[in-house]
Design a protein around this motif. Sequence first.
Motif, PDB file in Angstrom:
ATOM      1  N   LYS A  76       0.336  28.151 -54.607  1.00  0.00           N
ATOM      2  CA  LYS A  76       0.466  29.595 -54.437  1.00  0.00           C
ATOM      3  C   LYS A  76      -0.482  30.136 -53.394  1.00  0.00           C
ATOM      4  CE  LYS A  76       2.433  30.705 -58.832  1.00  0.00           C
ATOM      5  NZ  LYS A  76       2.205  31.170 -60.187  1.00  0.00           N
ATOM      6  N   GLU A  77      -0.103  31.273 -52.884  1.00  0.00           N
ATOM      7  CA  GLU A  77      -0.890  31.931 -51.854  1.00  0.00           C
ATOM      8  C   GLU A  77      -0.893  33.413 -52.167  1.00  0.00           C
ATOM      9  OE1 GLU A  77      -1.043  30.803 -47.254  1.00  0.00           O
ATOM     10  OE2 GLU A  77       0.708  31.968 -47.828  1.00  0.00           O
ATOM     11  N   PHE A  78      -2.065  34.028 -52.101  1.00  0.00           N
ATOM     12  CA  PHE A  78      -2.130  35.475 -52.358  1.00  0.00           C
ATOM     13  C   PHE A  78      -1.699  36.230 -51.119  1.00  0.00           C
ATOM     14  CE2 PHE A  78      -5.092  34.231 -55.777  1.00  0.00           C
ATOM     15  CZ  PHE A  78      -4.437  34.874 -56.806  1.00  0.00           C
ATOM     16  N   GLN A  79      -0.810  37.190 -51.304  1.00  0.00           N
ATOM     17  CA  GLN A  79      -0.359  38.004 -50.171  1.00  0.00           C
ATOM     18  C   GLN A  79      -0.524  39.479 -50.499  1.00  0.00           C
ATOM     19  OE1 GLN A  79       3.582  37.027 -48.915  1.00  0.00           O
ATOM     20  NE2 GLN A  79       2.954  35.094 -47.995  1.00  0.00           N
ATOM     21  N   GLU A  80      -1.056  40.213 -49.549  1.00  0.00           N
ATOM     22  CA  GLU A  80      -1.235  41.660 -49.715  1.00  0.00           C
ATOM     23  C   GLU A  80      -0.203  42.381 -48.866  1.00  0.00           C
ATOM     24  OE1 GLU A  80      -6.043  41.860 -50.366  1.00  0.00           O
ATOM     25  OE2 GLU A  80      -5.076  43.250 -48.965  1.00  0.00           O
ATOM     26  N   SER A  81       0.443  43.343 -49.449  1.00  0.00           N
ATOM     27  CA  SER A  81       1.374  44.160 -48.662  1.00  0.00           C
ATOM     28  C   SER A  81       1.228  45.617 -49.103  1.00  0.00           C
ATOM     29  CB  SER A  81       2.810  43.672 -48.846  1.00  0.00           C
ATOM     30  OG  SER A  81       3.138  43.700 -50.221  1.00  0.00           O
ATOM     31  N   ARG A  82       1.489  46.527 -48.198  1.00  0.00           N
ATOM     32  CA  ARG A  82       1.315  47.948 -48.495  1.00  0.00           C
ATOM     33  C   ARG A  82       2.674  48.641 -48.393  1.00  0.00           C
ATOM     34  NH1 ARG A  82      -2.997  51.259 -49.142  1.00  0.00           N
ATOM     35  NH2 ARG A  82      -4.562  49.646 -48.807  1.00  0.00           N
ATOM     36  N   ASN A  83       3.050  49.274 -49.483  1.00  0.00           N
ATOM     37  CA  ASN A  83       4.318  49.994 -49.512  1.00  0.00           C
ATOM     38  C   ASN A  83       4.000  51.464 -49.761  1.00  0.00           C
ATOM     39  OD1 ASN A  83       6.956  50.730 -49.667  1.00  0.00           O
ATOM     40  ND2 ASN A  83       7.364  49.754 -51.658  1.00  0.00           N
ATOM     41  N   GLY A  84       3.838  52.236 -48.680  1.00  0.00           N
ATOM     42  CA  GLY A  84       3.421  53.632 -48.831  1.00  0.00           C
ATOM     43  C   GLY A  84       2.004  53.688 -49.345  1.00  0.00           C
ATOM     44  N   ASN A  85       1.797  54.291 -50.501  1.00  0.00           N
ATOM     45  CA  ASN A  85       0.457  54.364 -51.100  1.00  0.00           C
ATOM     46  C   ASN A  85       0.172  53.157 -51.982  1.00  0.00           C
ATOM     47  OD1 ASN A  85      -0.393  56.679 -49.917  1.00  0.00           O
ATOM     48  ND2 ASN A  85       0.405  58.020 -51.537  1.00  0.00           N
ATOM     49  N   LYS A  86       1.192  52.369 -52.249  1.00  0.00           N
ATOM     50  CA  LYS A  86       1.041  51.248 -53.181  1.00  0.00           C
ATOM     51  C   LYS A  86       0.513  50.018 -52.463  1.00  0.00           C
ATOM     52  CE  LYS A  86       4.714  52.081 -56.429  1.00  0.00           C
ATOM     53  NZ  LYS A  86       6.108  51.648 -56.658  1.00  0.00           N
ATOM     54  N   LEU A  87      -0.515  49.400 -53.044  1.00  0.00           N
ATOM     55  CA  LEU A  87      -0.997  48.119 -52.525  1.00  0.00           C
ATOM     56  C   LEU A  87      -0.478  47.030 -53.459  1.00  0.00           C
ATOM     57  CD1 LEU A  87      -2.899  46.538 -50.569  1.00  0.00           C
ATOM     58  CD2 LEU A  87      -4.643  46.801 -52.301  1.00  0.00           C
ATOM     59  N   GLU A  97       0.394  39.925 -54.524  1.00  0.00           N
ATOM     60  CA  GLU A  97       1.223  39.011 -55.293  1.00  0.00           C
ATOM     61  C   GLU A  97       0.928  37.568 -54.911  1.00  0.00           C
ATOM     62  OE1 GLU A  97       5.290  39.781 -54.488  1.00  0.00           O
ATOM     63  OE2 GLU A  97       4.971  40.103 -52.355  1.00  0.00           O
ATOM     64  N   ALA A  98       1.118  36.696 -55.878  1.00  0.00           N
ATOM     65  CA  ALA A  98       0.941  35.265 -55.623  1.00  0.00           C
ATOM     66  C   ALA A  98       2.302  34.687 -55.293  1.00  0.00           C
ATOM     67  CB  ALA A  98       0.345  34.585 -56.836  1.00  0.00           C
ATOM     68  N   VAL A  99       2.462  34.296 -54.037  1.00  0.00           N
ATOM     69  CA  VAL A  99       3.749  33.775 -53.579  1.00  0.00           C
ATOM     70  C   VAL A  99       3.680  32.259 -53.571  1.00  0.00           C
ATOM     71  CG1 VAL A  99       5.463  33.876 -51.754  1.00  0.00           C
ATOM     72  CG2 VAL A  99       3.935  35.807 -52.118  1.00  0.00           C
ATOM     73  N   SER A 100       4.659  31.630 -54.150  1.00  0.00           N
ATOM     74  CA  SER A 100       4.673  30.157 -54.147  1.00  0.00           C
ATOM     75  C   SER A 100       5.147  29.660 -52.791  1.00  0.00           C
ATOM     76  CB  SER A 100       5.572  29.636 -55.252  1.00  0.00           C
ATOM     77  OG  SER A 100       6.840  30.193 -55.123  1.00  0.00           O
ATOM     78  N   VAL A 101       4.367  28.706 -52.232  1.00  0.00           N
ATOM     79  CA  VAL A 101       4.681  28.188 -50.901  1.00  0.00           C
ATOM     80  C   VAL A 101       4.820  26.673 -50.981  1.00  0.00           C
ATOM     81  CG1 VAL A 101       3.654  30.015 -49.526  1.00  0.00           C
ATOM     82  CG2 VAL A 101       2.211  28.186 -50.377  1.00  0.00           C
ATOM     83  N   PRO A 102       5.656  26.083 -50.137  1.00  0.00           N
ATOM     84  CA  PRO A 102       5.726  24.618 -50.114  1.00  0.00           C
ATOM     85  C   PRO A 102       4.490  24.041 -49.434  1.00  0.00           C
ATOM     86  CG  PRO A 102       7.182  25.548 -48.456  1.00  0.00           C
ATOM     87  CD  PRO A 102       6.623  26.696 -49.222  1.00  0.00           C
ATOM     88  N   PRO A 149      -0.002  20.684 -57.971  1.00  0.00           N
ATOM     89  CA  PRO A 149       1.096  21.659 -57.886  1.00  0.00           C
ATOM     90  C   PRO A 149       0.690  23.092 -58.253  1.00  0.00           C
ATOM     91  CG  PRO A 149       1.446  20.076 -59.651  1.00  0.00           C
ATOM     92  CD  PRO A 149       0.346  19.550 -58.826  1.00  0.00           C
ATOM     93  N   ASP A 150      -0.331  23.268 -59.124  1.00  0.00           N
ATOM     94  CA  ASP A 150      -0.683  24.627 -59.537  1.00  0.00           C
ATOM     95  C   ASP A 150      -1.878  25.169 -58.766  1.00  0.00           C
ATOM     96  OD1 ASP A 150      -2.288  22.759 -60.627  1.00  0.00           O
ATOM     97  OD2 ASP A 150      -2.547  23.764 -62.550  1.00  0.00           O
ATOM     98  N   TYR A 151      -2.120  24.665 -57.570  1.00  0.00           N
ATOM     99  CA  TYR A 151      -3.294  25.080 -56.811  1.00  0.00           C
ATOM    100  C   TYR A 151      -3.020  26.382 -56.059  1.00  0.00           C
ATOM    101  CZ  TYR A 151      -7.118  24.988 -53.485  1.00  0.00           C
ATOM    102  OH  TYR A 151      -8.224  25.316 -52.750  1.00  0.00           O
ATOM    103  N   VAL A 152      -3.985  27.270 -56.103  1.00  0.00           N
ATOM    104  CA  VAL A 152      -3.880  28.526 -55.356  1.00  0.00           C
ATOM    105  C   VAL A 152      -4.662  28.365 -54.064  1.00  0.00           C
ATOM    106  CG1 VAL A 152      -4.342  30.988 -55.367  1.00  0.00           C
ATOM    107  CG2 VAL A 152      -3.683  29.851 -57.473  1.00  0.00           C
ATOM    108  N   LEU A 153      -4.003  28.497 -52.944  1.00  0.00           N
ATOM    109  CA  LEU A 153      -4.632  28.281 -51.627  1.00  0.00           C
ATOM    110  C   LEU A 153      -5.722  29.311 -51.388  1.00  0.00           C
ATOM    111  CD1 LEU A 153      -1.605  27.507 -49.334  1.00  0.00           C
ATOM    112  CD2 LEU A 153      -3.436  25.961 -49.884  1.00  0.00           C
ATOM    113  N   LYS A 154      -6.861  28.826 -50.848  1.00  0.00           N
ATOM    114  CA  LYS A 154      -7.955  29.748 -50.542  1.00  0.00           C
ATOM    115  C   LYS A 154      -8.335  29.606 -49.092  1.00  0.00           C
ATOM    116  CE  LYS A 154     -10.049  30.197 -55.014  1.00  0.00           C
ATOM    117  NZ  LYS A 154     -10.995  29.552 -55.894  1.00  0.00           N
TER     118      LYS A 154
END
Lengths: 178, 180
Positions: free
Chosen positions: B33-44, B47-52, A173-178
């Motif tokens: 979790k999945e790392f997601q990059e988004s750009r809001n103007g000058n801000k990068l 965030e780690a978004v929890s996904v099923p 459950p705490d896995y970070v997808l790579k």
Amino acid sequence: MSAAKRVQQWATFARTWHIFDCKWQDPYQSANIIKKYLMGLHKPIYHPMNDCGDVVVCINSREIALRGDDWRKRAYFHHTGYPGGASWTLAWELHNKDPTMIIKKAVYRAMKGNLQRRHTMERLFIYPGEEIPEDIKQNVSNQIRQLRLVPQRLDHIPEEEVQQYPKVMEYPPDYVLK
Amino acid sequence: MALLIKSVFSFLKQPIFSSSLRVFSITKQLNLKEFQESRNGNKLIIEAVSVPSTRTDLLVRADKIQDLTPAVIDAEKPVCYLCKLGLDIKHTDVLILSQFVRSDGCMLPRRITGLCSRQQKKVGTMVSMAQKAGLMINLTPSRCKKDPKQRYGYKKFNTYFDEATIFMKKIPDQRDKFKR
């Protein structure tokens, strides 16, 4: 002799042409199969003095597969006859030079060393790719079954099938997808 | 004297460093979790978004299958989910082996796969066999040319492996049979 018996006689002693696809096949294991067809060992009328061997056409000999580290460990020996004339060629070097040589030598070695061997080898045709001359293609009437399954590459399987394939492992459950 | 200084240092160190190492989390921790990059103007924003997990519906477990002949299991050793299924996996079964690797084709560690040590070694070796045979060429590091035919020297030719060699202490040398 009746007409049916006469045809049976022709069919018995006619040379059949077999095709063998070497793709992902071990040459040393498939040599034992090819040998049987070349010498006519698969026929009930076989006798060493009876010239009943068939013709085998090997295609895709460039795509043969060797086991484990055989490509860099197996060496082919040659001696010119002169002092210092010995040379050892690794299997992958030989395959670079001539992609038909490994399967040819494998079949040659699989057979017993007698006077018939070189004549039997004349009935073996090896082609590195899929293209074979038209006059040889016309004669082929049988295909020899491959020994090993040709493996399928993951990128050749459709993406949807990979996604829908039953899964064995579940991420914690705490896995970070790579 | 030295002992006194040491004890004073350790006393000072403790509150400073232990507090800096303490982990605070605002989001829910135990989630895929999945790392997601988004750009809001000058801000990068990273965030780690929890996904099923996509695997949950397709998961195969031995206790969920009816009329499965139980695999022969040694009761002494710990049993994992792969042992219970009793599958005969080969190194060419890339659809199964690709579940145990990261996107760069690297075998996942045992704390993530949850296998027993024997199966972890077996699967790990078969993953490297499949990679050497070029069967999982899309799961490779980004610098890879993604074509087994473009490899250097002996590596560009097709190779297959024998799974029986995985648990051999020593792989027998073919030349040894000529020894007296």
